[in-house]
Write a protein that holds these residues in place. Structure first.
Motif, PDB file in Angstrom:
ATOM      1  N   ALA A  85       0.859  -1.186   0.000  1.00 16.49           N
ATOM      2  CA  ALA A  85       0.000   0.000   0.000  1.00 16.49           C
ATOM      3  C   ALA A  85       0.896   1.237   0.000  1.00 16.49           C
ATOM      4  O   ALA A  85       1.595   1.494   0.981  1.00 16.49           O
ATOM      5  CB  ALA A  85      -0.905   0.000   1.213  1.00 16.49           C
ATOM      6  N   PRO A  86       0.926   1.984  -1.136  1.00 21.24           N
ATOM      7  CA  PRO A  86       1.836   3.128  -1.219  1.00 21.24           C
ATOM      8  C   PRO A  86       1.290   4.391  -0.550  1.00 21.24           C
ATOM      9  O   PRO A  86       0.092   4.644  -0.587  1.00 21.24           O
ATOM     10  CB  PRO A  86       1.960   3.353  -2.726  1.00 21.24           C
ATOM     11  N   PHE A  87       2.177   5.160   0.086  1.00 26.39           N
ATOM     12  CA  PHE A  87       1.822   6.525   0.469  1.00 26.39           C
ATOM     13  C   PHE A  87       3.039   7.409   0.374  1.00 26.39           C
ATOM     14  O   PHE A  87       4.172   6.938   0.387  1.00 26.39           O
ATOM     15  CB  PHE A  87       1.121   6.594   1.827  1.00 26.39           C
ATOM     16  N   VAL A  88       2.791   8.707   0.250  1.00 20.45           N
ATOM     17  CA  VAL A  88       3.856   9.667  -0.043  1.00 20.45           C
ATOM     18  C   VAL A  88       4.152  10.517   1.195  1.00 20.45           C
ATOM     19  O   VAL A  88       3.231  10.992   1.856  1.00 20.45           O
ATOM     20  CB  VAL A  88       3.430  10.580  -1.219  1.00 20.45           C
ATOM     21  N   ILE A  89       5.417  10.680   1.517  1.00 15.94           N
ATOM     22  CA  ILE A  89       5.808  11.567   2.620  1.00 15.94           C
ATOM     23  C   ILE A  89       6.381  12.853   2.025  1.00 15.94           C
ATOM     24  O   ILE A  89       7.424  12.829   1.379  1.00 15.94           O
ATOM     25  CB  ILE A  89       6.861  10.912   3.536  1.00 15.94           C
ATOM     26  N   PRO A  90       5.694  13.978   2.220  1.00 18.23           N
ATOM     27  CA  PRO A  90       6.188  15.242   1.654  1.00 18.23           C
ATOM     28  C   PRO A  90       7.334  15.815   2.487  1.00 18.23           C
ATOM     29  O   PRO A  90       7.462  15.492   3.670  1.00 18.23           O
ATOM     30  CB  PRO A  90       4.964  16.159   1.724  1.00 18.23           C
ATOM     31  N   PRO A  91       8.166  16.671   1.871  1.00 23.00           N
ATOM     32  CA  PRO A  91       9.228  17.302   2.657  1.00 23.00           C
ATOM     33  C   PRO A  91       8.657  18.330   3.618  1.00 23.00           C
ATOM     34  O   PRO A  91       7.598  18.910   3.360  1.00 23.00           O
ATOM     35  CB  PRO A  91      10.087  17.997   1.589  1.00 23.00           C
ATOM     36  N   SER A  92       9.329  18.533   4.749  1.00 24.54           N
ATOM     37  CA  SER A  92       8.965  19.614   5.657  1.00 24.54           C
ATOM     38  C   SER A  92      10.174  19.927   6.510  1.00 24.54           C
ATOM     39  O   SER A  92      11.135  19.155   6.544  1.00 24.54           O
ATOM     40  CB  SER A  92       7.783  19.213   6.549  1.00 24.54           C
ATOM     41  N   GLU A  93      10.153  21.069   7.177  1.00 18.14           N
ATOM     42  CA  GLU A  93      11.279  21.410   8.052  1.00 18.14           C
ATOM     43  C   GLU A  93      11.109  20.732   9.394  1.00 18.14           C
ATOM     44  O   GLU A  93      11.963  20.827  10.266  1.00 18.14           O
ATOM     45  CB  GLU A  93      11.359  22.928   8.208  1.00 18.14           C
ATOM     46  N   ASN A  94       9.985  20.045   9.567  1.00 15.78           N
ATOM     47  CA  ASN A  94       9.690  19.384  10.830  1.00 15.78           C
ATOM     48  C   ASN A  94      10.143  17.924  10.758  1.00 15.78           C
ATOM     49  O   ASN A  94       9.407  17.048  10.319  1.00 15.78           O
ATOM     50  CB  ASN A  94       8.181  19.494  11.106  1.00 15.78           C
ATOM     51  N   ASP A  95      11.376  17.681  11.183  1.00  8.06           N
ATOM     52  CA  ASP A  95      11.936  16.327  11.090  1.00  8.06           C
ATOM     53  C   ASP A  95      11.142  15.324  11.925  1.00  8.06           C
ATOM     54  O   ASP A  95      11.055  14.148  11.563  1.00  8.06           O
ATOM     55  CB  ASP A  95      13.411  16.326  11.523  1.00  8.06           C
ATOM     56  N   SER A  96      10.569  15.793  13.042  1.00  8.31           N
ATOM     57  CA  SER A  96       9.777  14.880  13.882  1.00  8.31           C
ATOM     58  C   SER A  96       8.549  14.398  13.134  1.00  8.31           C
ATOM     59  O   SER A  96       8.151  13.233  13.245  1.00  8.31           O
ATOM     60  CB  SER A  96       9.324  15.578  15.168  1.00  8.31           C
ATOM     61  N   ALA A  97       7.930  15.301  12.353  1.00  7.66           N
ATOM     62  CA  ALA A  97       6.757  14.923  11.561  1.00  7.66           C
ATOM     63  C   ALA A  97       7.141  13.915  10.491  1.00  7.66           C
ATOM     64  O   ALA A  97       6.418  12.949  10.232  1.00  7.66           O
ATOM     65  CB  ALA A  97       6.122  16.168  10.932  1.00  7.66           C
ATOM     66  N   VAL A  98       8.299  14.133   9.871  1.00  6.81           N
ATOM     67  CA  VAL A  98       8.786  13.212   8.844  1.00  6.81           C
ATOM     68  C   VAL A  98       9.008  11.830   9.449  1.00  6.81           C
ATOM     69  O   VAL A  98       8.584  10.803   8.893  1.00  6.81           O
ATOM     70  CB  VAL A  98      10.089  13.764   8.201  1.00  6.81           C
ATOM     71  N   CYS A  99       9.643  11.791  10.629  1.00  5.25           N
ATOM     72  CA  CYS A  99       9.921  10.505  11.287  1.00  5.25           C
ATOM     73  C   CYS A  99       8.622   9.837  11.743  1.00  5.25           C
ATOM     74  O   CYS A  99       8.483   8.603  11.629  1.00  5.25           O
ATOM     75  CB  CYS A  99      10.867  10.696  12.468  1.00  5.25           C
ATOM     76  N   ALA A 100       7.679  10.630  12.238  1.00  3.36           N
ATOM     77  CA  ALA A 100       6.402  10.071  12.693  1.00  3.36           C
ATOM     78  C   ALA A 100       5.648   9.447  11.522  1.00  3.36           C
ATOM     79  O   ALA A 100       5.008   8.399  11.655  1.00  3.36           O
ATOM     80  CB  ALA A 100       5.563  11.157  13.355  1.00  3.36           C
ATOM     81  N   ALA A 101       5.737  10.091  10.356  1.00  2.00           N
ATOM     82  CA  ALA A 101       5.088   9.533   9.157  1.00  2.00           C
ATOM     83  C   ALA A 101       5.751   8.217   8.770  1.00  2.00           C
ATOM     84  O   ALA A 101       5.079   7.225   8.480  1.00  2.00           O
ATOM     85  CB  ALA A 101       5.142  10.537   8.006  1.00  2.00           C
ATOM     86  N   LEU A 102       7.077   8.198   8.803  1.00  4.00           N
ATOM     87  CA  LEU A 102       7.787   6.971   8.416  1.00  4.00           C
ATOM     88  C   LEU A 102       7.502   5.836   9.395  1.00  4.00           C
ATOM     89  O   LEU A 102       7.496   4.668   9.008  1.00  4.00           O
ATOM     90  CB  LEU A 102       9.295   7.218   8.313  1.00  4.00           C
ATOM     91  N   ASP A 103       7.244   6.194  10.664  1.00  2.00           N
ATOM     92  CA  ASP A 103       6.918   5.161  11.660  1.00  2.00           C
ATOM     93  C   ASP A 103       5.653   4.397  11.294  1.00  2.00           C
ATOM     94  O   ASP A 103       5.437   3.292  11.781  1.00  2.00           O
ATOM     95  CB  ASP A 103       6.776   5.789  13.050  1.00  2.00           C
ATOM     96  N   ARG A 104       4.797   5.005  10.469  1.00  9.10           N
ATOM     97  CA  ARG A 104       3.565   4.327  10.008  1.00  9.10           C
ATOM     98  C   ARG A 104       3.847   3.420   8.814  1.00  9.10           C
ATOM     99  O   ARG A 104       2.949   2.724   8.353  1.00  9.10           O
ATOM    100  CB  ARG A 104       2.501   5.350   9.608  1.00  9.10           C
ATOM    101  N   ALA A 105       5.077   3.476   8.311  1.00 12.18           N
ATOM    102  CA  ALA A 105       5.404   2.678   7.121  1.00 12.18           C
ATOM    103  C   ALA A 105       6.187   1.425   7.496  1.00 12.18           C
ATOM    104  O   ALA A 105       6.817   1.362   8.552  1.00 12.18           O
ATOM    105  CB  ALA A 105       6.211   3.515   6.135  1.00 12.18           C
ATOM    106  N   ASP A 106       6.121   0.439   6.626  1.00 14.61           N
ATOM    107  CA  ASP A 106       6.861  -0.811   6.822  1.00 14.61           C
ATOM    108  C   ASP A 106       8.050  -0.903   5.873  1.00 14.61           C
ATOM    109  O   ASP A 106       8.855  -1.823   5.975  1.00 14.61           O
ATOM    110  CB  ASP A 106       5.925  -1.997   6.572  1.00 14.61           C
ATOM    111  N   GLY A 107       8.115   0.023   4.919  1.00 12.76           N
ATOM    112  CA  GLY A 107       9.212   0.036   3.956  1.00 12.76           C
ATOM    113  C   GLY A 107       9.337   1.424   3.364  1.00 12.76           C
ATOM    114  O   GLY A 107       8.388   2.222   3.422  1.00 12.76           O
ATOM    115  N   LEU A 108      10.520   1.734   2.812  1.00  8.54           N
ATOM    116  CA  LEU A 108      10.773   3.066   2.247  1.00  8.54           C
ATOM    117  C   LEU A 108      11.373   2.924   0.858  1.00  8.54           C
ATOM    118  O   LEU A 108      12.361   2.215   0.673  1.00  8.54           O
ATOM    119  CB  LEU A 108      11.756   3.826   3.154  1.00  8.54           C
ATOM    120  N   ILE A 109      10.766   3.606  -0.120  1.00  9.11           N
ATOM    121  CA  ILE A 109      11.345   3.667  -1.468  1.00  9.11           C
ATOM    122  C   ILE A 109      11.755   5.106  -1.768  1.00  9.11           C
ATOM    123  O   ILE A 109      10.934   6.025  -1.693  1.00  9.11           O
ATOM    124  CB  ILE A 109      10.360   3.151  -2.544  1.00  9.11           C
ATOM    125  N   LEU A 110      13.045   5.282  -2.071  1.00  9.68           N
ATOM    126  CA  LEU A 110      13.575   6.585  -2.472  1.00  9.68           C
ATOM    127  C   LEU A 110      13.496   6.625  -3.988  1.00  9.68           C
ATOM    128  O   LEU A 110      14.138   5.834  -4.671  1.00  9.68           O
ATOM    129  CB  LEU A 110      15.030   6.722  -2.011  1.00  9.68           C
TER     130      LEU A 110
END
Ligand code: MN
Length: 233
Positions: free
Chosen positions: A33-58
């Motif tokens: 199930a794909p979802f997109v993490i947008p850039p932001s200056e809030n690194d905690s928000a970025v990490c919290a979003a990734l915590d909901r993921a099981d894998g990361l594609i760059l």
């Protein structure tokens, strides 16, 4: 269903993030199930979003800013997007810390190598001196060259082949390989085309664009199957 985070490209002028749909389709086809993490200056928000993921594609995109690997930007370097560099730097570090599987594609293998301590050729033609033309955007899904896959590597276990044809849409390439990573595929001119973690962690990068080849070369779907499978562990 394993959730796979995708990184988008960033258009500052339009204030818009975007992801080519071929990545979305490939993840879906592989059972993720794909979802997109947008850039932001809030690194905690970025990490919290990734915590909901099981894998990361760059995903693919602009050049990595040479400041990421401690070099001055030369005129042969293309357009860079520091906002995206920062996003992916945060995501890569957090994914490795949390043991989240990572697949880097094209720009993705380059930012992965750079963030982990490797360096890049800012322009292959200018700095590597090869007869082989790697930026073949004229044939985005055509066979640009072959890659030789290292026997015994993770990539070999995924493809179960020693050689395969690939597309090639990069004018930059991997110069020095990051500590802890090893080369698992080579172009005929000796340029690294894939890297993976030496210690067996699920971290893999490829220089070509598998998402654009799936219809013609179904073997390329196995990279997406691999990350979806790893994401289920
Ligand atoms: Mn290539």
């Amino acid at each position: 269903m394993p959730v796979i985070a995708l990184t988008p490209s960033w258009n500052a002028e339009a204030q818009r993030v975007s992801v080519p749909y071929t990545y979305v389709a490939a993840v879906l086809q592989a059972g993720g199930a794909p979802f997109v993490i947008p850039p932001s200056e809030n690194d905690s928000a970025v990490c919290a979003a990734l915590d909901r993921a099981d894998g990361l594609i760059l995903t693919g995109g602009d050049d990595v800013d040479p400041s990421v690997y401690g070099e001055e930007k030369l005129t042969c370097c293309g357009e860079t997007t520091p906002v995206r560099d920062r996003l992916e730097q945060t995501l890569i570090r957090h994914a490795l810390k949390r043991g989240i599987p990572v697949l880097g594609i094209c720009r993705g293998i380059q930012i992965l190598n750079a963030v982990l301590g490797g360096t890049l050729y800012q322009d292959i033609a200018e700095q590597f001196g090869t007869q082989l033309k790697h930026p073949r955007s004229d044939i985005p899904i055509g066979d640009a060259h072959t890659v030789r896959i290292e026997k015994g590597s993770l990539l070999y276990s995924i493809f179960n082949a020693e050689e395969c044809p690939v597309n090639s849409r990069h004018h930059q390439g991997l110069k020095s390989i990051a500590p802890g990573m090893r080369i698992s595929a080579w172009a005929p001119d000796g340029l690294p085309e894939a890297i993976e973690a030496e210690d067996g962690r699920p971290v893999l990068g490829v220089q070509w664009h598998p998402e654009g080849l799936i219809e013609r070369l179904p073997l390329q779907l196995s990279l997406f199957r691999w990350i979806v499978q790893e994401a289920q562990k």
